[in-house]
Design a protein around this motif. Structure first.
Motif, PDB file in Angstrom:
ATOM      1  N   GLN A   1       2.172   1.636   9.858  1.00  0.00           N
ATOM      2  CA  GLN A   1       0.804   2.150  10.041  1.00  0.00           C
ATOM      3  C   GLN A   1       0.268   1.826  11.432  1.00  0.00           C
TER       4      GLN A   1
ATOM      5  N   CYS B   1      -3.902   3.216   7.984  1.00  0.00           N
ATOM      6  CA  CYS B   1      -3.845   4.107   6.821  1.00  0.00           C
ATOM      7  C   CYS B   1      -5.196   4.792   6.572  1.00  0.00           C
ATOM      8  N   PRO B   2      -5.206   6.121   6.415  1.00  0.00           N
ATOM      9  CA  PRO B   2      -6.486   6.809   6.235  1.00  0.00           C
ATOM     10  C   PRO B   2      -7.208   6.448   4.942  1.00  0.00           C
ATOM     11  N   ARG B   3      -6.480   5.879   3.980  1.00  0.00           N
ATOM     12  CA  ARG B   3      -7.148   5.573   2.703  1.00  0.00           C
ATOM     13  C   ARG B   3      -8.135   4.414   2.848  1.00  0.00           C
TER      14      ARG B   3
ATOM     15  N   CYS C   1       5.156   2.804   3.792  1.00  0.00           N
ATOM     16  CA  CYS C   1       4.969   2.437   5.199  1.00  0.00           C
ATOM     17  C   CYS C   1       4.752   0.946   5.378  1.00  0.00           C
TER      18      CYS C   1
ATOM     19  N   MET D   1      10.990   5.890   3.745  1.00  0.00           N
ATOM     20  CA  MET D   1      10.261   6.298   4.942  1.00  0.00           C
ATOM     21  C   MET D   1      11.010   5.837   6.190  1.00  0.00           C
TER      22      MET D   1
ATOM     23  N   PHE E   1       0.799  -1.229   0.000  1.00  0.00           N
ATOM     24  CA  PHE E   1       0.000   0.000   0.000  1.00  0.00           C
ATOM     25  C   PHE E   1       0.832   1.279   0.000  1.00  0.00           C
ATOM     26  N   GLY E   2       2.116   1.170   0.337  1.00  0.00           N
ATOM     27  CA  GLY E   2       2.927   2.393   0.355  1.00  0.00           C
ATOM     28  C   GLY E   2       4.271   2.138   1.006  1.00  0.00           C
TER      29      GLY E   2
ATOM     30  N   LEU F   1       1.664  12.230   0.103  1.00  0.00           N
ATOM     31  CA  LEU F   1       1.280  10.843   0.414  1.00  0.00           C
ATOM     32  C   LEU F   1      -0.203  10.888   0.740  1.00  0.00           C
ATOM     33  N   GLY F   2      -0.869   9.752   0.653  1.00  0.00           N
ATOM     34  CA  GLY F   2      -2.293   9.732   1.004  1.00  0.00           C
ATOM     35  C   GLY F   2      -2.521  10.206   2.431  1.00  0.00           C
ATOM     36  N   CYS F   3      -1.549   9.955   3.308  1.00  0.00           N
ATOM     37  CA  CYS F   3      -1.681  10.362   4.711  1.00  0.00           C
ATOM     38  C   CYS F   3      -0.909  11.638   5.002  1.00  0.00           C
TER      39      CYS F   3
END
Ligand code: SF4
Length: 308
Positions: A244, A289-291, A59, A82, A56-57, A159-161
Motif C-alpha cells: 500500500q 488503502c482507499p478503505r 497487499c 498479489m 487488511f488484504g 478488491l476494495g481498491c
C-alpha cells in the motif's frame, strides 16, 4: 482448516525455500482457526510464528517485520496472490466459502426485474460461485457480463481498491450485482459508477439496491473535495505496508505546495487517528488503502489521493 491440497502447496514452498521459520497471516475472520492452521503447518524442524496484527488484504504483507524475526517464508491465508515475493517469499492460500448464494438469488430475483444486462462481481471468498450465480441469472433471461480485473486475479473479482472487473464492462450493463459479506466492496463499486448497484448480502440474505448510499457517497465526495480546496495545511499520510506504500509522497507534497498550501508527510504502519494526535492540520490526504477513508473515523476530514 486447510485442505490436503493447501497443505501440499505449503509443503512444496517450504521445501523450495528450505524454510525453517514460517510467518502465518490470516484475515480477522479466520483468527478463530489460526492456531489449528498453525498446527497443520508445523512439523519437526519447521516452526510457525503467527503474525497477529489485523490483516487488511493481499497487499498487507509483513515481510520486513517477519524477516527481522528470522522467518524464511510467509504463508498468507484468505486472499489471492498479489506478489510473488517481498523481502520474503510468499505463498498465498485462497480460502473459499460455500454459502448458498444461488438459493438467496432465487428468493430475491424479483429485485432485478427491471434489468436485463447484469455485470456480476464478488470477492475472492465467493469467486467459485460465479458460474452458478451466472447460470441462474441466465435461466431468468438475464444477460450476464463478467469483466477482467486489473489487480485482482479472477474474472469478476473485486478488491476494495480495484473494482475494475465491473467498471471495465459497465457500458454493456444496466446494473451491477455484487454478492458477498459486508458492504465495503459494493460501496467501493457504487463510488465509481453511475449504474444502479445491487448488493446480495450474505448477512441478511437479501438483495439491496444501494441507490441511497450511492447518492450519499457522491455528495460526500463533493464535500470532501471542497474541504480539500479550502484547506491550508494538509497532512499527507502514508503507510510502510509494502503493498500500500505510495512512493510518490514527496512529489505529491511538492505539487500541493505549488498551489500555495502547506503540507507535511506522516509515515506509519497502520493509519489510525492516535498516530496523528498533537499534529496540526486541516485535512488528511490518504495515500494508502482507499478503505481507510470509509472505515476509520478521524477528528479531521480525510480524502483519498485519487480524488484530488
Ligand atoms: S489496498 Fe486496501 S482494498 Fe486494496 S487489497 Fe489492500 S486492503 Fe484491500
Amino acid at each position: 482448516m486447510l485442505s490436503p491440497d493447501d497443505i501440499n502447496t505449503i509443503e512444496k514452498s517450504i521445501m523450495k525455500h528450505n524454510a525453517k521459520v514460517i510467518a502465518l497471516q490470516v484475515p480477522e475472520g479466520l483468527k478463530t482457526k489460526v492456531q489449528a492452521i498453525a498446527g497443520q503447518i508445523e512439523k519437526p524442524g519447521v516452526n510457525v510464528l503467527i503474525f497477529a496484527d489485523p490483516c487488511f488484504g493481499a497487499c498487507d504483507i509483513p515481510s520486513i517485520q517477519m524477516k527481522s524475526f528470522g522467518c524464511d517464508l510467509i504463508v498468507h491465508i484468505g486472499h489471492s496472490e498479489m506478489f510473488k515475493k517481498q523481502s520474503l517469499p510468499i505463498v498465498y492460500i485462497e480460502y473459499f466459502s460455500d454459502t448458498d448464494i444461488a438459493g438467496i438469488l432465487k428468493k430475491e430475483i424479483n429485485q432485478l426485474k427491471n434489468y436485463k444486462n447484469i455485470a456480476l462481481a464478488t470477492s475472492i471468498q465467493h469467486i467459485k460461485q460465479i458460474p452458478k450465480v451466472s447460470g441462474l441469472l441466465k435461466t431468468h433471461q438475464k444477460k450476464v457480463h463478467i469483466g477482467k480485473p486489473t489487480t485482482a486475479k479472477y474474472p469478476g473479482q473485486i478488491l476494495g481498491c480495484d473494482p475494475s472487473a465491473v467498471i471495465s464492462i459497465q457500458k454493456k450493463a444496466d446494473c451491477i450485482l455484487y454478492f458477498g459479506t459486508g458492504r465495503f466492496h459494493a460501496l467501493g463499486i457504487a463510488k465509481k459508477t453511475e449504474l444502479p448497484v445491487f448488493l446480495l448480502s450474505l448477512e441478511d440474505k437479501k438483495i439491496h439496491n444501494l441507490k441511497k448510499e450511492q447518492f450519499t457517497l457522491q455528495k460526500k465526495k463533493i464535500i470532501r473535495k471542497a474541504k480539500f480546496d479550502d484547506a491550508k495545511v494538509i497532512c499527507i499520510v502514508a503507510t510502510t505496508k509494502p503493498g500500500q506504500m505510495n512512493r510518490h509522497v514527496v512529489e505529491i507534497k511538492n505539487k500541493i505546495e505549488k498551489k500555495g498550501k502547506r503540507a507535511f508527510i506522516a509515515i506509519m504502519d497502520v493509519i489510525k487517528p492516535e498516530n496523528l494526535l498533537g499534529m496540526d492540520y486541516d485535512i488528511i490526504l490518504n495515500t494508502a488503502c482507499p478503505r481507510i477513508e470509509e472505515d476509520v473515523v478521524f477528528k479531521k476530514p480525510i480524502i483519498n489521493v485519487e480524488e484530488i
